[in-house]
Design a protein around this motif. Structure first.
Motif, PDB file in Angstrom:
ATOM      1  N   THR A  65      -0.959 -30.841 -52.682  1.00  0.00           N
ATOM      2  CA  THR A  65       0.745 -31.172 -51.978  1.00  0.00           C
ATOM      3  C   THR A  65       0.540 -32.739 -51.655  1.00  0.00           C
ATOM      4  N   ALA A  66      -0.704 -33.342 -51.130  1.00  0.00           N
ATOM      5  CA  ALA A  66      -0.688 -34.568 -51.064  1.00  0.00           C
ATOM      6  C   ALA A  66      -0.268 -35.523 -52.284  1.00  0.00           C
ATOM      7  N   ARG A  67      -0.858 -35.181 -53.450  1.00  0.00           N
ATOM      8  CA  ARG A  67      -0.746 -35.592 -54.599  1.00  0.00           C
ATOM      9  C   ARG A  67       0.969 -35.720 -54.908  1.00  0.00           C
ATOM     10  N   LYS A  68       1.363 -34.571 -54.861  1.00  0.00           N
ATOM     11  CA  LYS A  68       2.771 -34.286 -55.136  1.00  0.00           C
ATOM     12  C   LYS A  68       3.638 -35.125 -54.404  1.00  0.00           C
ATOM     13  N   ASN A  69       3.298 -35.657 -53.229  1.00  0.00           N
ATOM     14  CA  ASN A  69       3.961 -36.420 -52.350  1.00  0.00           C
ATOM     15  C   ASN A  69       3.533 -38.036 -52.138  1.00  0.00           C
ATOM     16  N   ASN A  70       2.459 -38.276 -53.122  1.00  0.00           N
ATOM     17  CA  ASN A  70       2.026 -39.455 -53.312  1.00  0.00           C
ATOM     18  C   ASN A  70       1.454 -39.997 -51.817  1.00  0.00           C
ATOM     19  N   CYS A  71       0.691 -39.457 -51.310  1.00  0.00           N
ATOM     20  CA  CYS A  71       0.286 -39.311 -49.930  1.00  0.00           C
ATOM     21  C   CYS A  71      -1.338 -39.309 -50.000  1.00  0.00           C
ATOM     22  N   LYS A  72      -1.842 -40.086 -48.815  1.00  0.00           N
ATOM     23  CA  LYS A  72      -3.258 -39.988 -48.717  1.00  0.00           C
ATOM     24  C   LYS A  72      -3.729 -39.634 -47.244  1.00  0.00           C
ATOM     25  N   SER A  73      -2.801 -38.951 -46.207  1.00  0.00           N
ATOM     26  CA  SER A  73      -3.112 -38.987 -45.124  1.00  0.00           C
ATOM     27  C   SER A  73      -2.746 -37.556 -44.698  1.00  0.00           C
ATOM     28  N   VAL A  74      -3.564 -36.494 -44.428  1.00  0.00           N
ATOM     29  CA  VAL A  74      -3.462 -35.375 -43.629  1.00  0.00           C
ATOM     30  C   VAL A  74      -3.409 -34.813 -42.309  1.00  0.00           C
ATOM     31  N   ILE A  75      -2.625 -34.379 -41.748  1.00  0.00           N
ATOM     32  CA  ILE A  75      -2.816 -33.797 -40.417  1.00  0.00           C
ATOM     33  C   ILE A  75      -2.953 -32.353 -40.293  1.00  0.00           C
ATOM     34  N   LEU A  76      -4.007 -31.673 -39.629  1.00  0.00           N
ATOM     35  CA  LEU A  76      -4.164 -30.299 -39.602  1.00  0.00           C
ATOM     36  C   LEU A  76      -3.600 -29.917 -38.334  1.00  0.00           C
ATOM     37  N   HIS A  77      -2.814 -28.991 -38.304  1.00  0.00           N
ATOM     38  CA  HIS A  77      -2.151 -28.271 -37.112  1.00  0.00           C
ATOM     39  C   HIS A  77      -2.448 -26.726 -36.989  1.00  0.00           C
ATOM     40  N   SER A  78      -3.100 -26.321 -36.025  1.00  0.00           N
ATOM     41  CA  SER A  78      -3.564 -24.707 -35.829  1.00  0.00           C
ATOM     42  C   SER A  78      -2.107 -24.287 -35.367  1.00  0.00           C
ATOM     43  N   PHE A  79      -1.378 -23.345 -36.100  1.00  0.00           N
ATOM     44  CA  PHE A  79      -0.210 -22.831 -35.750  1.00  0.00           C
ATOM     45  C   PHE A  79      -0.027 -21.493 -35.757  1.00  0.00           C
ATOM     46  N   ALA A  80      -0.500 -20.749 -34.958  1.00  0.00           N
ATOM     47  CA  ALA A  80      -0.646 -19.201 -34.764  1.00  0.00           C
ATOM     48  C   ALA A  80       0.725 -18.458 -34.837  1.00  0.00           C
ATOM     49  N   HIS A  81       1.800 -18.915 -35.536  1.00  0.00           N
ATOM     50  CA  HIS A  81       2.983 -18.187 -35.464  1.00  0.00           C
ATOM     51  C   HIS A  81       3.593 -17.881 -36.721  1.00  0.00           C
ATOM     52  N   LEU A  82       2.795 -18.102 -38.006  1.00  0.00           N
ATOM     53  CA  LEU A  82       3.121 -17.614 -39.311  1.00  0.00           C
ATOM     54  C   LEU A  82       2.751 -16.219 -39.774  1.00  0.00           C
ATOM     55  N   SER A  83       1.980 -15.708 -38.840  1.00  0.00           N
ATOM     56  CA  SER A  83       1.589 -14.360 -39.073  1.00  0.00           C
ATOM     57  C   SER A  83       1.014 -13.675 -37.767  1.00  0.00           C
ATOM     58  N   GLU A  84       1.153 -12.286 -37.933  1.00  0.00           N
ATOM     59  CA  GLU A  84       0.648 -11.509 -36.548  1.00  0.00           C
ATOM     60  C   GLU A  84      -0.928 -11.484 -36.693  1.00  0.00           C
ATOM     61  N   SER A  85      -1.554 -11.499 -37.717  1.00  0.00           N
ATOM     62  CA  SER A  85      -2.929 -11.648 -37.663  1.00  0.00           C
ATOM     63  C   SER A  85      -3.575 -12.902 -37.222  1.00  0.00           C
ATOM     64  N   LYS A  86      -4.415 -12.849 -36.562  1.00  0.00           N
ATOM     65  CA  LYS A  86      -5.210 -14.094 -36.182  1.00  0.00           C
ATOM     66  C   LYS A  86      -6.852 -14.090 -36.241  1.00  0.00           C
ATOM     67  N   ALA A  87      -7.384 -15.046 -36.841  1.00  0.00           N
ATOM     68  CA  ALA A  87      -8.673 -15.223 -37.037  1.00  0.00           C
ATOM     69  C   ALA A  87      -9.174 -15.642 -35.434  1.00  0.00           C
ATOM     70  N   SER A  88     -10.531 -15.518 -35.296  1.00  0.00           N
ATOM     71  CA  SER A  88     -11.170 -15.808 -33.971  1.00  0.00           C
ATOM     72  C   SER A  88     -10.829 -17.382 -33.805  1.00  0.00           C
ATOM     73  N   ILE A  89     -11.079 -17.725 -32.690  1.00  0.00           N
ATOM     74  CA  ILE A  89     -10.885 -19.066 -32.227  1.00  0.00           C
ATOM     75  C   ILE A  89     -12.093 -19.905 -33.117  1.00  0.00           C
ATOM     76  N   GLU A  90     -13.319 -19.420 -32.814  1.00  0.00           N
ATOM     77  CA  GLU A  90     -14.601 -19.946 -33.629  1.00  0.00           C
ATOM     78  C   GLU A  90     -14.296 -20.557 -34.909  1.00  0.00           C
ATOM     79  N   PHE A  91     -13.912 -19.103 -35.685  1.00  0.00           N
ATOM     80  CA  PHE A  91     -13.561 -19.186 -37.110  1.00  0.00           C
ATOM     81  C   PHE A  91     -12.578 -20.288 -37.559  1.00  0.00           C
ATOM     82  N   THR A  92     -11.656 -20.301 -36.892  1.00  0.00           N
ATOM     83  CA  THR A  92     -10.469 -21.180 -37.134  1.00  0.00           C
ATOM     84  C   THR A  92     -10.949 -22.572 -36.866  1.00  0.00           C
ATOM     85  N   LYS A  93     -11.439 -22.879 -35.903  1.00  0.00           N
ATOM     86  CA  LYS A  93     -12.063 -24.310 -35.488  1.00  0.00           C
ATOM     87  C   LYS A  93     -13.107 -24.646 -36.647  1.00  0.00           C
ATOM     88  N   GLU A  94     -14.030 -23.811 -36.814  1.00  0.00           N
ATOM     89  CA  GLU A  94     -14.931 -24.208 -37.990  1.00  0.00           C
ATOM     90  C   GLU A  94     -14.316 -24.523 -39.288  1.00  0.00           C
TER      91      GLU A  94
END
Length: 137
Positions: A65-94
Protein backbone atom coordinates in the motif's frame (compact mmCIF):
# COMPACT_ATOMS: atom_id res chain seq x y z
CA UNK A 1 -7.41 -9.88 10.44
CA UNK A 2 -9.25 -6.97 8.88
CA UNK A 3 -7.35 -3.90 7.71
CA UNK A 4 -8.59 -0.58 6.42
CA UNK A 5 -5.66 1.42 5.06
CA UNK A 6 -5.81 5.08 4.10
CA UNK A 7 -3.21 7.31 2.58
CA UNK A 8 -3.45 10.53 4.58
CA UNK A 9 -2.18 13.99 3.76
CA UNK A 10 -2.53 14.75 7.44
CA UNK A 11 -3.48 12.74 10.54
CA UNK A 12 -3.47 13.68 14.20
CA UNK A 13 -4.86 12.26 17.39
CA UNK A 14 -5.44 13.31 20.97
CA UNK A 15 -6.02 10.73 23.71
CA UNK A 16 -9.56 11.11 25.02
CA UNK A 17 -10.50 8.16 27.27
CA UNK A 18 -8.38 5.33 28.62
CA UNK A 19 -10.34 2.10 28.08
CA UNK A 20 -7.70 -0.45 29.10
CA UNK A 21 -6.66 -0.40 32.74
CA UNK A 22 -3.17 -1.76 32.03
CA UNK A 23 -2.39 0.84 29.35
CA UNK A 24 0.37 3.30 30.13
CA UNK A 25 -0.70 6.86 30.91
CA UNK A 26 -0.70 8.97 27.74
CA UNK A 27 -1.73 12.61 27.67
CA UNK A 28 -0.03 13.97 24.54
CA UNK A 29 -1.26 13.50 21.01
CA UNK A 30 0.74 13.44 17.81
CA UNK A 31 0.46 14.62 14.21
CA UNK A 32 1.69 13.11 10.96
CA UNK A 33 1.78 14.02 7.27
CA UNK A 34 2.14 12.00 4.06
CA UNK A 35 1.49 8.64 5.75
CA UNK A 36 -0.27 5.33 5.49
CA UNK A 37 -2.80 5.05 8.32
CA UNK A 38 -3.75 1.43 9.02
CA UNK A 39 -6.89 0.66 11.01
CA UNK A 40 -6.25 -2.95 12.10
CA UNK A 41 -8.60 -5.47 13.69
CA UNK A 42 -6.76 -8.60 14.81
CA UNK A 43 -9.25 -11.45 15.10
CA UNK A 44 -9.49 -14.49 17.34
CA UNK A 45 -8.68 -16.83 14.42
CA UNK A 46 -5.34 -15.03 13.97
CA UNK A 47 -4.22 -16.45 17.31
CA UNK A 48 -4.52 -19.96 15.89
CA UNK A 49 -1.65 -19.09 13.54
CA UNK A 50 1.93 -18.18 14.31
CA UNK A 51 2.22 -14.49 15.25
CA UNK A 52 5.22 -14.14 12.91
CA UNK A 53 3.18 -15.35 9.93
CA UNK A 54 0.41 -12.84 10.72
CA UNK A 55 2.96 -10.07 11.14
CA UNK A 56 4.57 -10.88 7.80
CA UNK A 57 1.19 -10.87 6.04
CA UNK A 58 0.28 -7.51 7.59
CA UNK A 59 3.63 -5.90 6.81
CA UNK A 60 3.61 -7.11 3.20
CA UNK A 61 0.17 -5.54 2.74
CA UNK A 62 1.26 -2.26 4.34
CA UNK A 63 4.45 -2.08 2.27
CA UNK A 64 2.48 -2.75 -0.92
CA UNK A 65 0.00 0.00 0.00
CA UNK A 66 2.82 2.41 0.84
CA UNK A 67 4.54 1.73 -2.51
CA UNK A 68 1.28 2.36 -4.38
CA UNK A 69 1.03 5.74 -2.61
CA UNK A 70 4.74 6.60 -2.90
CA UNK A 71 5.02 6.85 0.86
CA UNK A 72 7.54 5.73 3.53
CA UNK A 73 5.58 6.44 6.73
CA UNK A 74 3.13 4.00 8.36
CA UNK A 75 0.89 4.52 11.40
CA UNK A 76 -0.59 1.46 13.11
CA UNK A 77 -3.96 1.98 14.80
CA UNK A 78 -5.77 -0.77 16.69
CA UNK A 79 -9.40 -0.48 15.59
CA UNK A 80 -11.66 -3.10 17.13
CA UNK A 81 -14.67 -2.20 14.99
CA UNK A 82 -14.01 -3.97 11.67
CA UNK A 83 -15.13 -7.39 12.90
CA UNK A 84 -17.08 -8.99 15.73
CA UNK A 85 -14.12 -11.25 16.49
CA UNK A 86 -11.28 -9.93 18.63
CA UNK A 87 -7.88 -11.41 19.42
CA UNK A 88 -6.47 -11.08 22.90
CA UNK A 89 -4.91 -7.79 23.90
CA UNK A 90 -1.53 -9.49 24.37
CA UNK A 91 -1.52 -11.10 20.91
CA UNK A 92 -2.65 -7.89 19.23
CA UNK A 93 0.00 -5.76 20.92
CA UNK A 94 2.72 -8.31 20.13
CA UNK A 95 1.67 -8.34 16.48
CA UNK A 96 1.74 -4.53 16.32
CA UNK A 97 5.19 -4.34 17.91
CA UNK A 98 6.62 -6.99 15.56
CA UNK A 99 5.07 -5.31 12.50
CA UNK A 100 6.45 -1.93 13.52
CA UNK A 101 9.96 -3.36 13.97
CA UNK A 102 9.85 -5.09 10.55
CA UNK A 103 8.69 -1.88 8.88
CA UNK A 104 11.48 0.09 10.55
CA UNK A 105 14.00 -2.51 9.36
CA UNK A 106 12.72 -1.82 5.83
CA UNK A 107 13.45 1.93 6.24
CA UNK A 108 9.89 3.02 7.02
CA UNK A 109 9.11 5.70 9.55
CA UNK A 110 6.53 4.22 11.90
CA UNK A 111 4.24 5.07 14.77
CA UNK A 112 1.52 3.40 16.79
CA UNK A 113 -1.44 5.26 18.21
CA UNK A 114 -1.80 4.76 21.98
CA UNK A 115 -3.01 1.23 22.68
CA UNK A 116 -5.95 1.09 25.09
CA UNK A 117 -7.38 4.55 24.43
CA UNK A 118 -10.28 6.10 22.62
CA UNK A 119 -8.82 8.94 20.59
CA UNK A 120 -10.03 12.13 19.01
CA UNK A 121 -8.94 11.81 15.37
CA UNK A 122 -8.37 14.42 12.70
CA UNK A 123 -7.91 12.92 9.23
CA UNK A 124 -7.37 14.60 5.87
CA UNK A 125 -7.33 11.96 3.16
CA UNK A 126 -7.39 12.61 -0.59
CA UNK A 127 -9.93 10.94 -2.82
CA UNK A 128 -8.09 8.84 -5.34
CA UNK A 129 -8.24 5.13 -6.20
CA UNK A 130 -5.58 3.58 -3.97
CA UNK A 131 -5.88 6.10 -1.12
CA UNK A 132 -8.28 3.71 0.69
CA UNK A 133 -7.89 -0.06 0.66
CA UNK A 134 -9.78 -2.60 2.74
CA UNK A 135 -8.54 -6.17 3.09
CA UNK A 136 -9.01 -9.41 4.97
CA UNK A 137 -5.58 -10.88 5.66
Amino acid sequence: MKVLVMYVDRFSYTPRTKNLETAEEITDGAAFTDSILAFIQVEEADEEKDVASREKKLVNHLKWTARKNNCKSVILHSFAHLSESKASIEFTKELFDLAEKRLQNADFTTAQTPFGYFLDLDIKAPGFSLARIWATL
